[in-house]
Design an enzyme around this catalytic site. Sequence first.
Site, short mmCIF file in Angstrom:
data_model
loop_
_atom_site.label_atom_id
_atom_site.label_comp_id
_atom_site.label_asym_id
_atom_site.label_seq_id
_atom_site.Cartn_x
_atom_site.Cartn_y
_atom_site.Cartn_z
N ALA A 17 0.82 -1.21 -0.03
CA ALA A 17 -0.11 -0.14 0.14
C ALA A 17 0.69 1.17 -0.20
O ALA A 17 0.11 2.46 0.18
CB ALA A 17 -0.92 0.02 1.21
N VAL A 68 3.65 -10.54 1.86
CA VAL A 68 2.38 -11.34 1.76
C VAL A 68 2.78 -12.68 1.08
O VAL A 68 1.81 -13.61 1.03
CB VAL A 68 1.47 -10.83 0.90
N ASN A 94 -3.53 -6.11 -2.88
CA ASN A 94 -3.08 -5.05 -4.29
C ASN A 94 -1.50 -5.40 -4.41
O ASN A 94 -1.10 -5.38 -5.50
CB ASN A 94 -3.28 -3.68 -3.87
N SER A 146 -5.34 -7.79 -13.30
CA SER A 146 -4.61 -7.14 -14.61
C SER A 146 -5.51 -7.93 -15.94
O SER A 146 -6.00 -8.70 -15.77
CB SER A 146 -3.10 -7.78 -14.41
N TYR A 159 2.97 -14.08 -14.71
CA TYR A 159 2.08 -13.10 -14.21
C TYR A 159 0.62 -13.21 -14.47
O TYR A 159 -0.18 -12.97 -13.67
CB TYR A 159 2.75 -11.74 -14.84
N LYS A 163 -2.60 -13.74 -12.27
CA LYS A 163 -3.86 -12.88 -12.34
C LYS A 163 -5.24 -13.78 -12.78
O LYS A 163 -6.30 -13.28 -11.97
CB LYS A 163 -3.58 -11.71 -13.09
P1 NDP Z 1 4.22 -0.62 -7.69
O1 NDP Z 1 5.45 -1.08 -8.16
O2 NDP Z 1 4.00 0.67 -7.55
O3 NDP Z 1 3.65 -1.16 -6.18
C1 NDP Z 1 3.57 -2.61 -6.12
C2 NDP Z 1 3.56 -2.84 -4.65
O4 NDP Z 1 3.53 -4.19 -4.20
C3 NDP Z 1 4.82 -2.20 -3.59
O5 NDP Z 1 4.09 -1.31 -2.70
C4 NDP Z 1 5.33 -3.44 -3.00
O6 NDP Z 1 5.76 -2.85 -1.62
C5 NDP Z 1 4.27 -4.55 -2.83
N1 NDP Z 1 4.67 -5.79 -3.23
C6 NDP Z 1 5.42 -6.26 -3.80
N2 NDP Z 1 5.76 -7.46 -3.40
C7 NDP Z 1 5.29 -7.77 -2.09
C8 NDP Z 1 5.23 -8.72 -1.23
N3 NDP Z 1 5.69 -9.95 -1.24
N4 NDP Z 1 4.62 -8.38 0.12
C9 NDP Z 1 4.09 -7.32 0.11
N5 NDP Z 1 4.19 -6.28 -0.71
C10 NDP Z 1 4.69 -6.49 -1.99
O7 NDP Z 1 2.82 -1.20 -8.69
P2 NDP Z 1 1.56 -0.83 -8.94
O8 NDP Z 1 1.04 0.06 -8.10
O9 NDP Z 1 1.66 -0.67 -10.35
O10 NDP Z 1 0.90 -2.60 -8.65
C11 NDP Z 1 -0.07 -2.51 -7.97
C12 NDP Z 1 -1.08 -3.79 -8.42
O11 NDP Z 1 -1.50 -3.40 -9.58
C13 NDP Z 1 -0.15 -5.04 -8.47
O12 NDP Z 1 -0.77 -6.17 -7.99
C14 NDP Z 1 0.02 -4.97 -9.99
O13 NDP Z 1 0.33 -6.35 -10.53
C15 NDP Z 1 -1.33 -4.42 -10.56
N6 NDP Z 1 -1.39 -3.85 -11.74
C16 NDP Z 1 -0.61 -2.82 -12.31
C17 NDP Z 1 -0.61 -2.61 -13.42
C18 NDP Z 1 0.34 -1.17 -13.81
O14 NDP Z 1 0.16 -0.98 -15.39
N7 NDP Z 1 0.82 -0.58 -12.99
C19 NDP Z 1 -1.48 -2.94 -14.44
C20 NDP Z 1 -2.17 -4.13 -13.97
C21 NDP Z 1 -2.06 -4.55 -12.72
P3 NDP Z 1 6.95 -2.33 -1.35
O15 NDP Z 1 7.39 -1.30 -2.02
O16 NDP Z 1 6.85 -2.02 0.18
O17 NDP Z 1 8.07 -3.57 -1.33
#
Ligand code: NDP
Length: 251
Positions: A17, A68, A94, A146, A159, A163
Site C-alpha cells: 500500500a 504477503v 493489491n 490485471s 504474471y 492474475k
Molecule cells: P508498484 O510497483 O507501485 O507497487 C507494488 C506494490 O506491491 C509495492 O507497494 C510493493 O511493496 C508491493 N509488494 C510487492 N511484493 C510484495 C510482497 N511480497 N509483499 C507485500 N507487498 C509487496 O506497482 P503498482 O501500483 O502498479 O501495482 C499494484 C498492483 O496493480 C499489482 O498487483 C499489479 O500487478 C497491479 N497492476 C498494475 C498495473 C500497472 O500498469 N501498473 C497493471 C495491471 C495490474 P514495497 O514497495 O513495500 O516493497
Amino acid sequence: MKDNSEMNDRYALVTGAAKGIGKSCVLHLAKMGINVAINYRSSKKEAELLLKEIEAIGVKGLIVKANVSDLNEVKNMTKSILCHFPRIDILVNNAGIIDDTLIVRMKDENWKPVIDTNLNGTFYCTREFIREMMSNRWGRIINIGSIVGSRGNAGQSNYSTSKAGIIGFTKSLAKELAARNITANVIEPGYIDTDTVAVLGDKFKGTIKGKIPMGYLGTPDDLGPIVAFIASDQARYITGQVIAVDGGLAV
Ligand code: NDP
C-alpha cells in the site's frame, strides 16, 4: 477531510500500500472515513508518510511490514493489526510483482515468486480475515488483477497465470459468501503509470499508448476511487465481477 462519517467504524487492509495503486486506494478509503492498515514490504518511509497523510484526514491508521508470499509473515501481520483494529472489514489484495520473460526462458525462479506473491499472497491474506467478516455478515474482498489475467500476454505467462487465478478465486468467493453480505470483485488495471510500468521504459510506454483507445496511460487515481466505491455500502449488489479500468485497451 474525510467525507463519509457512516464508514467510521469500518476497517480496511490494503496490501502493497505504500505507493502506486495501493497508495491511491488507501487515500480514497480514508477520505470515505475508513480506518486503514497500510501493508508494506520494503517501502517503509513511504508507508510512514502515507500514515501521516491519512491521520491528517482524520481516520485511524497503522503500518504493518509483511511479505504477503510468506505465510508466517502474514500471520504476524494479522496479529499486529488486531492489536490496534477490532477486525478487518475491507481487504484490498493489491501487492504484486512482475518478472517477465518468454516461456522458453522461464525458470522456476521467475515463475514461483510471481505466483507466490500475486496469487498465494491473495489467498493467505483473504483466509486470515474472512472468518470474522462472515460472523459480522459484512465484508469486501477487492482483488487487484490485471487485464492480462483475462487476455494473456506474451512474456507474462507467470504474471497472467497469477492474475487469471485471482479471477477464479474471486468468483468462487463471491458465490460462497454472498449470503453473508460479503462481496468479492476483481479490478483489472490496464497500463497505469507506476513503478511497475516505469521499469518497462519510455519506448515501451510510447508504443503502448498507441494501443489504448483513450490514448494515454492511466494513473493510480484512476483506480483508488473505483476501489473505494466497491468498498462502500452503495456497491452491495456488485459481486463476482471483473472490472477493467484500462482506457478501453481490453475492448
Ligand atoms: P508498484 O510497483 O507501485 O507497487 C507494488 C506494490 O506491491 C509495492 O507497494 C510493493 O511493496 C508491493 N509488494 C510487492 N511484493 C510484495 C510482497 N511480497 N509483499 C507485500 N507487498 C509487496 O506497482 P503498482 O501500483 O502498479 O501495482 C499494484 C498492483 O496493480 C499489482 O498487483 C499489479 O500487478 C497491479 N497492476 C498494475 C498495473 C500497472 O500498469 N501498473 C497493471 C495491471 C495490474 P514495497 O514497495 O513495500 O516493497
